[in-house]
Write a protein that holds these residues in place. Structure first.
Motif: not given
Length: 377
Positions: A10-15, A60-65, A74-83
């Motif tokens: 359900g990944a969603t991004k609104q600019f 903005d909504a959904g998740s990436v694993s 939307g609750r937790g976020y891992v920065p690019p350098e740690k992915r």
């Protein structure tokens, strides 16, 4: 625990200022070692989707694993350098002051000198760069620079490799060559990869599966041959290669058209459908009694492209080997060369579902929602 390397749900991004989301309710999985292409026109959301996977943009909504670990929900976020994600950019972004060896080993700062040298040699050999390790980027060809960029991204052994239009800066001949080389290298190291491209041939050549994105959504994701021959929608059919929609009328279980009769597989549907024919799906034979007329032809070297007028009013495009030489104005008979076609209803969506368990030429079962039509003699 998830067995997929990448999971978008359900990944969603609104600019800000955008009339609609750049990415809207996108969901798909990528298996370990799989190469998936995000294919679509400019502005469809494919690069934004890649950036969401990398962590350069926030959801903005959904998740990436990635590898079973939630990177953004939307609750937790891992920065690019740690992915544990590697990136290959359009312009390669090589360091001009570093040699090929220095560029490849740039991300190995935590490795010992010996480990770094061994990893650089290993990737240089896989990428065909061994003899260029002491050269600088400006001393390399475009193809060699791309290999360096790929080797540099793979050096830290990322869980996932992301490629953003990596062939766009290469000339046509080199681009064709590099598609095959990149696929072979990715398969050799077994890295999971997502490729962004607007080029259909590029996606088909490099990817195991391709996701067609239009208007911020994934319209279809499947193997390249299924997407090409059995597109889920008319919009996908029109974007993924040339094609002609030929009208057919259904009576009982038979669809009759100017290119023959076909048996419908599946439950009853609309009385009228359109059959999708790709340029190499039909054969043309000179026939004074034929119902079709050749309007024009264009020579491409190995083949001619013919435009053929059918009685229904549709102009069919057909590619034939160049030894089949038919002059404009000639009457021809048109025969469908494929056993199965996809059929669509009038509102531009796929009409019915293929009968369960139908064996396809790809060794599996069609999972796309299509009307299956089988040619009858």
């Amino acid at each position: 625990m998830s067995t997929q390397s990448i999971v978008l749900s359900g990944a969603t991004k609104q600019f800000a200022g955008g009339a609609s989301p750049a990415v809207w309710d996108v969901s798909f999985d990528v298996e370990p070692g799989e190469i998936v292409a995000l294919l679509g026109p400019s502005g469809c959301g494919k690069t934004t989707t890649l950036r969401l996977i990398a962590g350069f943009e926030r959801l903005d909504a959904g998740s990436v694993s990635i590898n079973g670990r939630v990177m953004d929900d939307g609750r937790g976020y891992v920065p690019p350098e740690k992915r544990s994600v590697g990136m290959v950019f359009q312009d390669f972004a090589l360091f001009p002051h570093l040699t090929v060896a220095g560029n490849i080993g740039f991300g190995l700062i935590r490795s010992s000198k010996r480990e770094r040298e061994e990893r650089v040699r290993e990737l240089a050999e896989l990428a065909g760069l061994t003899e260029f390790l002491d050269r600088y980027p400006h001393q390399l060809s475009g193809g060699q620079q791309q290999r360096v960029a790929l080797a540099r991204a793979l050096a830290p052994k990322p869980d996932v490799l992301l490629l953003d239009e990596p062939f766009s800066n290469l000339d046509t001949e080199l681009r064709v060559q590099m598609r095959t080389e990149v696929r072979e290298l990715l398969k050799a190291v077994g890295t999971t990869a997502v490729l962004v491209t607007h080029d259909q041939q590029e996606a088909m050549t490099v990817a195991d599966r391709m996701a067609v994105m239009l208007g911020g959504r994934v319209e279809q994701i499947d193997t390249p041959d299924v997407v090409y021959h059995y597109p889920a929608t008319r919009a996908v059919a029109s974007f993924v290669g040339l094609g002609t929609f030929v009208p057919a009328r259904i009576a009982g279980a038979v669809a009759s058209s100017d290119v023959g009769q076909f048996t419908i597989d599946g439950p009853p549907g609309p009385d009228n459908v359109d059959l999708l024919l790709r340029p190499r799906d039909v054969t043309l034979t000179v026939d004074p009694e034929g119902i079709a007329v050749v309007q024009s032809r264009i020579f491409h070297g190995a083949e001619f492209t013919y435009r053929v007028q059918l009685p229904c009013g549709v102009t069919l495009q057909s590619n034939q080997p160049s030894h089949i030489d038919i002059s404009p104005g000639t009457r021809v008979s048109v025969r469908c060369a494929r056993v199965r076609l996809a059929a669509y209803d009038a509102d531009a969506r796929v009409a019915l579902t293929t009968a369960a368990g139908f064996p396809t030429a790809f060794g599996g079962e069609l999972t796309s929602s299509v009307v299956g039509v089988t040619a009858t003699s």
